[in-house]
Design a protein around this motif. Structure first.
Motif, short mmCIF file in Angstrom:
data_model
loop_
_atom_site.label_atom_id
_atom_site.label_comp_id
_atom_site.label_asym_id
_atom_site.label_seq_id
_atom_site.Cartn_x
_atom_site.Cartn_y
_atom_site.Cartn_z
N LYS A 1 -9.85 -7.28 -6.45
CA LYS A 1 -8.41 -7.50 -6.62
C LYS A 1 -7.64 -6.31 -6.06
N SER A 2 -6.58 -6.58 -5.30
CA SER A 2 -5.75 -5.52 -4.73
C SER A 2 -4.99 -4.78 -5.82
N TYR A 3 -4.76 -3.48 -5.61
CA TYR A 3 -4.13 -2.65 -6.63
C TYR A 3 -2.76 -3.14 -7.04
N HIS A 4 -1.97 -3.64 -6.08
CA HIS A 4 -0.59 -4.02 -6.39
C HIS A 4 -0.49 -5.37 -7.11
N LEU A 5 -1.65 -6.05 -7.29
CA LEU A 5 -1.65 -7.31 -8.02
C LEU A 5 -2.05 -7.13 -9.47
N LYS A 6 -2.44 -5.93 -9.85
CA LYS A 6 -2.79 -5.66 -11.24
C LYS A 6 -1.51 -5.54 -12.05
N THR A 7 -1.51 -6.12 -13.22
CA THR A 7 -0.29 -6.17 -14.02
C THR A 7 -0.33 -5.17 -15.16
N GLY A 8 0.85 -4.85 -15.66
CA GLY A 8 0.99 -3.95 -16.81
C GLY A 8 2.18 -4.40 -17.62
N THR A 9 2.75 -3.50 -18.42
CA THR A 9 3.95 -3.82 -19.17
C THR A 9 5.07 -4.14 -18.18
N ARG A 10 5.62 -5.33 -18.27
CA ARG A 10 6.55 -5.80 -17.24
C ARG A 10 7.74 -4.86 -17.04
N LEU A 11 8.32 -4.39 -18.10
CA LEU A 11 9.52 -3.57 -17.99
C LEU A 11 9.23 -2.21 -17.36
N LEU A 12 8.05 -1.66 -17.63
CA LEU A 12 7.74 -0.30 -17.21
C LEU A 12 6.80 -0.21 -16.02
N SER A 13 6.40 -1.34 -15.47
CA SER A 13 5.44 -1.30 -14.37
C SER A 13 6.06 -1.83 -13.08
N ASN A 14 5.51 -1.38 -11.97
CA ASN A 14 5.89 -1.87 -10.66
C ASN A 14 4.64 -1.94 -9.79
N ARG A 15 4.79 -2.25 -8.53
CA ARG A 15 3.63 -2.46 -7.67
C ARG A 15 2.79 -1.21 -7.49
N TYR A 16 3.33 -0.03 -7.85
CA TYR A 16 2.58 1.22 -7.69
C TYR A 16 2.07 1.79 -9.01
N SER A 17 2.20 1.04 -10.07
CA SER A 17 1.76 1.54 -11.38
C SER A 17 0.26 1.78 -11.43
N HIS A 18 -0.50 1.02 -10.65
CA HIS A 18 -1.96 1.18 -10.63
C HIS A 18 -2.45 1.73 -9.28
N ALA A 19 -1.53 2.29 -8.50
CA ALA A 19 -1.89 2.80 -7.18
C ALA A 19 -2.39 4.24 -7.25
N SER A 20 -3.26 4.58 -6.31
CA SER A 20 -3.65 5.98 -6.14
C SER A 20 -2.52 6.70 -5.43
N THR A 21 -2.60 8.02 -5.38
CA THR A 21 -1.56 8.78 -4.68
C THR A 21 -1.52 8.40 -3.20
N MET A 22 -2.66 8.16 -2.60
CA MET A 22 -2.71 7.78 -1.19
C MET A 22 -2.08 6.41 -0.98
N GLN A 23 -2.39 5.47 -1.86
CA GLN A 23 -1.83 4.12 -1.75
C GLN A 23 -0.32 4.15 -1.89
#
Length: 312
Positions: A225-247
């Protein structure tokens, strides 16, 4: 006469488990050549892959350093264009598992000379949604959008007219024809990672007149699964919430550059950038990802520097 279809994929790091499933499935079908570009692999991993695939249909290419997806696909496509004569080349990420009858389905398609196909992937619903909406540019966002977000779409100035389903597409699942390969279009190495696939295919569409057709005739399974498709708390998360610094860095830097390059109204683009940056910064702040804020701003700055450099 059987259709001549080759496959090209790029692998890196410790991803042999994915790669082996993908290549083994391809070898069970009538694809002509299967190119595997080993992007900065260790000598041990490279040796293991070569030992596993001594089949003449598998061509192993190698770079001592990781060139990123942009550099890797540049070298891979450059090599395939020069040394392969197939009618079509299917690009796959190293975790894209094609169905058992993939070759047969492709052979039965009625593909026009100016058509490139982007096949459905199990964790990428967006492309199908864009096709259904009949809004090809929505795959990357409107011309004035930043990271695909346009808070002022009502003020759009001018529209591209696309004959295909998508204005751009990822490498994984992209079927290129001989005409597109011979056009000499290659990814931009300097992008290194992220958005390089959309920029490459967007160029094929807007500058060379190719149409990208979305098709779910072939359904590709994404093994990771791609990093930007992983979900978290909707209000506090965005597409980079689970991204590495390089990503995070390369995605924001390259999308800033692409936005500056594509926009029809720089003022609206900058407004979208400002609003999106504020929202993302607040999310990083409240989720205690403080280093992401600094990196986000650095990436935007470097995207602007890259744009000015290319302009000069």
């Amino acid at each position: 006469m059987a259709l001549n279809v080759s496959v090209a994929t790029l692998t890196y790091g410790e991803r042999k488990t994915f790669l082996y499933q993908v290549v083994d499935r391809l070898l069970s079908q009538n694809f002509s050549d299967i190119y595997v570009y080993c992007n900065g692999l260790t000598l041990a991993n490279l040796t293991e892959i070569k030992e596993r695939y001594k089949n003449d249909r598998v061509i192993i290419l190698f770079s001592e350093t990781n060139l990123g997806s942009a550099g890797g696909y540049y070298e891979l496509l450059d090599y395939v264009t020069k040394y392969n004569t197939s009618d079509y080349v299917l690009l796959l990420d190293d975790d894209n598992l094609v169905p058992q009858n993939c070759y047969k389905i492709i052979s039965d398609l009625n593909i026009k000379d100016n058509e490139l196909y982007s096949f459905h992937r199990s964790d990428r619903a967006r492309a199908k949604q864009v096709k259904d909406l009949e809004q090809p540019e929505a795959i990357i966002g409107g011309a004035n959008s930043f990271l695909g977000r346009d808070f002022f779409s009502i003020f759009q100035t001018g529209k591209h007219i696309y004959q295909g389903d998508l204005a751009a597409a990822p490498y994984g699942g992209l079927l290129l024809n001989r005409k597109s390969l011979d056009a000499g279009v290659l990814p931009k190495k300097e992008l290194y990672l992220y958005a390089d696939d959309y920029e490459y295919t967007y160029r094929l569409v807007t500058m060379f007149g190719f149409d990208i057709i979305f098709s779910d005739a072939v359904s590709i399974e994404d093994l990771e699964k791609s990093y930007h498709l992983k979900t978290g708390t909707r209000l506090l998360s965005n597409r980079y919430s689970h991204a590495s610094t390089m990503q995070l860095y390369y995605s924001v830097r390259n999308n800033t550059w692409l936005g500056l390059k594509r926009n029809k109204s720089k003022s609206i683009f900058l407004l979208n950038l400002s609003i999106c940056t504020t929202l993302f910064s607040l999310q990083f702040l409240f989720s205690r990802k403080f280093t992401n804020i600094k990196l986000f701003f650095k990436a935007i700055k470097d995207g602007y520097v890259l744009y000015k450099k290319k302009e000069d």
